[in-house]
Design an enzyme around this catalytic site. Structure first.
Site, short mmCIF file in Angstrom:
data_model
loop_
_atom_site.label_atom_id
_atom_site.label_comp_id
_atom_site.label_asym_id
_atom_site.label_seq_id
_atom_site.Cartn_x
_atom_site.Cartn_y
_atom_site.Cartn_z
N HIS A 248 0.82 -1.21 0.00
CA HIS A 248 0.00 0.00 0.00
C HIS A 248 0.86 1.27 0.00
CE1 HIS A 248 -3.70 2.30 0.96
NE2 HIS A 248 -2.87 3.09 1.61
N HIS A 315 -10.68 2.30 -1.15
CA HIS A 315 -10.89 1.76 0.20
C HIS A 315 -11.70 0.48 0.03
CE1 HIS A 315 -10.75 3.00 4.61
NE2 HIS A 315 -9.58 3.26 4.10
#
Length: 988
Positions: A248, A315
């Protein structure tokens, strides 16, 4: 002492939520119920008396016109079952938190930290002949998310006999000594990977070995000894490295060294990002680029006084676990990216793009812990609305994709744009400077267990056993106050740098800002927490929301704190930036982390990966063309990916701030599908910002190269269609993929990586060819769900978001037909490119001939079209995308409330095409435009040198008629029949 206040609606008052729940129980769960009523419950743990509680109930929690309440017993009656739902202890309860503030104001008291807690829940009073099993299904399938919420089911017989249920709502917040552990890495490879897996570190074996070797270095050990540490990493150190080195944060796959094979030829690629994305921007080299790939968001010049800022994030995993909280956190999280870019931007728009499973997916096919797509859809919509609109940011652009491939792993893209002055007090606003001695300030919300392992959690696949601690729930009002305070502090020049606490929490924000001056010292015990007893590693990596980190000069700290106090924003000095080459974190005077800056940020090895491309080949569509193509047009218009998204759009506010010129819905009834949004940001200026997107995963099933090129082209032509200058458009990429790393557990990883390579190559071709630079982006891998021994992966999905500038918002064009007699033109050539089209999708086919892109031809057309728009030649303009020419023309007609005559013989095509191929091919770089007859000559003069043709006229009546190549009608239908099938599917 624990008090319970129940608030319900008076007899005769409509309970809209109860009615909505009843409808969902009947329509979605297929359980028959007579009625559903709701009661809000406030469970208060505080040292109060009955008189005070009565005052709270009557004056704070109850609307005297529509509601009644009880603080001394239950108001629940006339029900068969009661289901009570509330957040689990420790999960952020925003209503509870604001209720505490309201009680303090009402009673003129100030509670000490942890002295008072309010837990909110809701009773659903269900009347009907339902079984215990059906009640359980209603609770888990519709009302409660067991990951973050508790629920209880009661019958009329045992409801009044319940005892002391309220105690379970509250955490045991007794203080305990925070725990600091050392981790022994001097073990074999199997044990190393066990440590990584059990700790949710998401680190590979090579990375674990690398960390182990660091702690064996004699020089490192000597330095550690001086600060009281041994040769084993603390849990704080290991967690920081895991967050910082996560996929990430470090984008390891996009920066890997790839051995790529295609058609027997091999190529070495040193970083997809550098080779294709960054290089494209460098070669385009626009003079209006201000800051790209260097901050939380990309920055471009808007005009001589202001810059524009834009970032889009995903998300996905959190939204799969908790749709509302995950999506809310997604939008408030991406809000903080422009806020944390340069010296901070003022937020001006949000964008939302969702990929869901079909809302009618059979419930019985889902594993027990997978939420139904319709529930995810509604929860995500609500979360994004609450996160954006509640703090005054308009939602101006978006789309929704439905596919069974997203049932287990939905995609939630959230984007935010901002504006900031080019200079603030004489300093360039996009530049950050952290000076030695600057104080480290944490501003905004408090730290809790929510969001722990968020970065590493998003760097692995979802499983049925995924931990709920990665879920966060944002508090938009807290963030709004923080944003206003920080803008005032920015304009007063009270800080040198700012960034958000996103993935990795303080470990990332402080660690990244420390790079500016090469070091920092942090006193972790000074950080404000939601409750005592958090371990230091939890404080350091928690992603609890609404937090920013700033560098404030010591001589300005008092003024900064005064502004925060005025806005009721918590701000805390937690350390100091120092040029010591170290990230040094202490807790109560004891060193818990002492790492070299260089090792943390530059010590990660480059991944070496293998990719092999094999062109997928689908069966050739072989069917005769129907004589009447109206049913096919209706099937496409009613398909979930084409049909109206008005139900969603109407629930967002695109008017707040008063800047929207072209809105998401346009036309005679303001319900037509706009191509892009246009915002006028400055009242005394004509310039505007244009926002659009492009996404089409179906093309990626065939070839991700042309998928990437096509979605870039779609985003650009959407911008151009409303009036954006094609030479002043910037784009952002968001890649969402399955796991592209080859392994025994992932045998097709090399093909997934090859799909990624082809997509990056397509991005480079389209961006350079169209002259649109990338300014920011994000990648999200491991979008997979593990069910037993089966891994379910999403299709390769690329979102391209575009932000452009128009010189004159007054000349913006919408897609709806304006007047009878206007001439209908098609711009661009049509090819036999039905691969991945919605026409074939309605026939359960894929095809192979996906649309390609001739960037040179497209760029020339877009420049000419923009000139025609700016000179007032165009009445309406609509891009041809999903459904092709037929859908674009039909939408233009029914959005304007006018009919249309079209003749397919006049449509420019490459080679001879059938009528259905002309109508439904999704060839790129095409538009349907309408032009007043008295502007025909000037319009055609401007378009000279491009492929275009007049193909029909706008009618005064309601008929949509299309003549085929054999001079017979292939479509003859009423525009309102088309509009009805287009609007009906998501009219909930």
């Amino acid at each position: 002492m624990i008090w319970r206040v129940e608030v319900g609606f008076k007899p005769g008052v409509v309970d809209a939520l109860g009615g909505s729940v009843k409808k969902s129980i009947i329509e979605d769960l297929h359980i028959s119920v007579n009625s559903v009523k709701t009661v809000d419950v406030y469970t208060i743990k505080a040292n109060l008396n009955q008189e005070q509680v009565n005052k709270i109930a009557s004056e704070l929690l109850t609307d005297p016109i529509t509601q009644f309440s009880s603080s001394n017993g239950t108001i629940a009656k006339n029900f068969s079952k009661i289901i009570e739902v509330g957040y689990k202890p420790g999960v952020t309860d925003n209503v509870g938190r604001t209720t505490v503030e309201g009680i303090e104001d009402l009673l003129n008291v100030e509670f000490k930290e942890d002295e008072s807690v309010v837990h909110t829940s809701r009773l659903y009073l269900i009347e009907g002949d339902i079984t215990d099993k059906e009640a359980e299904r209603i609770a888990t399938g519709l009302l409660a998310n067991p990951i973050i919420e508790h629920y209880s089911i009661w019958s009329e017989g045992n409801w009044r006999d319940r005892k002391k249920e309220n105690k379970k709502y509250f955490m045991d917040i007794k203080s305990r000594e925070s725990f600091i552990a050392e981790v022994n890495l001097d073990v074999d490879d199997d044990e190393l990977m066990k440590i990584s897996a059990e700790g949710v570190l998401s680190l590979s074996l090579d990375e674990m070995r690398q960390i182990r070797d660091y702690f064996k270095d004699s020089k490192i050990l000597e330095e550690r000894k001086r600060v009281g540490l041994r040769d084993k990493p603390t849990d704080v150190e290991l967690e920081m490295l895991a967050q910082t080195w996560s996929e990430h944060c470090k984008h390891k796959i996009f920066n890997a060294f790839i051995d790529y094979e295609e058609d027997g030829k091999r190529e070495k690629i040193d970083s997809l990002f550098k080779t294709y994305i960054k290089r494209a921007t460098e070669e385009i080299d626009k003079d209006w680029l201000v800051s790209v790939f260097a901050d939380n968001a990309g920055v471009i010049s808007f005009n001589e006084d202001y810059n524009l800022v834009f970032k889009v994030e995903t998300h996905n995993h959190p939204s799969a676990l908790d749709p509302y909280g995950g999506a809310l956190t997604g939008i408030v999280g991406v809000n903080r990216d422009p806020m944390g870019t340069g010296l901070g931007a003022s937020l001006i728009f949000n964008t939302d793009i969702f990929c869901f499973g079909p809302p009618d997916f059979p419930y019985e096919k889902l594993p027990s812990k997978v939420l139904h797509p319709k529930r995810i859809f509604k929860g995500v919509r609500k979360g994004v609305e609450h996160g954006g609109n509640k703090i005054g940011i308009p939602t101006v652009n978006g789309t929704i994709i439905f596919d069974e491939a997203y049932v287990y792993n939905p995609l939630v893209y959230c984007g935010t744009g901002g504006i900031m002055p080019k200079k603030i007090l004489g300093n360039e606003s996009h530049v950050k400077i952290v000076k030695p001695g600057d104080l480290i300030i944490m501003v905004g919300g408090r730290i809790g267990k929510d969001g722990i392992h968020g970065a590493t959690f998003s760097s692995t696949k979802l499983e049925e056993t995924t931990s709920p601690t990665a879920v966060q729930i944002g508090a938009p009002i807290v963030q709004k106050k923080m944003m206003d305070a920080l803008l005032e502090a920015r304009d007063a020049g009270l800080y040198n740098a700012i960034t958000d606490n996103g993935a990795g929490g303080l470990s990332s924000s402080v660690g990244e800002m420390a790079e500016f001056c090469n070091g920092c010292v942090v006193d972790l015990e000074k950080t404000p927490t939601k409750y005592p007893g958090l371990d230091p590693w939890e404080i350091w990596v928690s992603e609890s929301q609404e937090r920013m980190t700033l560098a404030v000069p010591p001589d300005k700290i008092d003024d900064f704190m005064e502004i925060c106090k005025k806005w009721d924003v918590e701000a805390t000095v937690i350390g100091e930036f120092q040029p010591n080459g170290k990230i040094h974190v202490k807790y109560k005077g004891k060193t818990v982390l002492y790492l070299n800056m260089a090792f943390v940020h530059e010590g990660l090895f480059q991944l070496k990966l293998k990719a092999i491309w094999k062109q997928p080949n689908f069966s050739f569509p072989n069917f005769s063309q129907p004589n009447d193509l109206a049913p096919d047009l209706k099937r496409i218009l009613s398909s979930l990916n084409v049909c109206s998204k008005e139900w969603v759009i109407r629930q967002y506010d695109h008017e707040v701030q008063g800047t929207s010129v072209v809105k998401p819905l346009v036309g005679k009834a303001e319900d037509g599908p706009s191509d892009a949004a246009v915002l006028k940001l400055l009242p005394d200026k004509k310039e505007g910002v244009v926002v659009s997107n492009g996404i089409n995963p179906k093309f990626g099933e065939v070839d991700t190269y042309w998928m990437a090129a096509s979605v870039i082209d779609e985003a650009i032509r959407n911008c151009v269609a409303v009036g954006a200058n094609p030479s002043h458009i910037a784009i952002l990429d968001n890649f969402c993929w399955g796991n592209p790393i080859l392994s025994d557990e992932n045998p097709d990883g090399d093909f997934k990586l090859a799909q990624l390579v082809r997509a990056a190559q397509g991005c480079y071709y389209a961006a350079v060819g169209l002259g649109v630079p990338f300014i920011s982006g994000k990648d999200s891998f491991h979008n997979e769900y593990q069910v037993g021994d089966k891994t379910i992966s999403i299709p390769p999905t690329l979102l391209i978001s575009a932000m452009g500038v128009t010189e004159d918002t007054e000349k913006a064009v919408t897609m709806d037909a304006k007047r009878e007699g206007d001439l209908v033109y098609i711009l661009g050539v049509t090819r036999n490119e039905l691969g991945g089209s919605h026409y074939l999708m309605t026939k359960n086919l894929v095809g192979n001939s996906v649309p390609v892109l001739n960037a040179e031809v497209a760029k020339k057309l877009y420049e000419s079209l923009n000139k025609a728009i700016m000179e007032g030649m165009i009445s309406s303009c609509h891009d041809c995308s999903e459904g092709g020419l037929a859908v674009a023309a039909a939408e233009t007609a029914f959005a304007g409330g006018l009919g249309m005559d079209l003749n397919l013989t006049d449509v420019p095509t490459e080679n001879s095409l059938r009528d259905d191929e002309i109508l439904f091919s999704e060839t790129n770089s095409r538009f349907i435009v309408t032009v007043s007859p008295n502007k025909k000559a000037d319009f055609e003069r401007i378009l000279k040198g491009n492929v275009f043709a007049q193909i029909g006229k706008v009618r005064a009546d309601d008929n949509f008629k299309v003549i085929g190549k054999d001079k017979k009608f292939v479509i003859n239908v009423n525009i309102y029949d088309l509009k009805e099938v287009w609007q009906k599917p998501l009219r909930w």
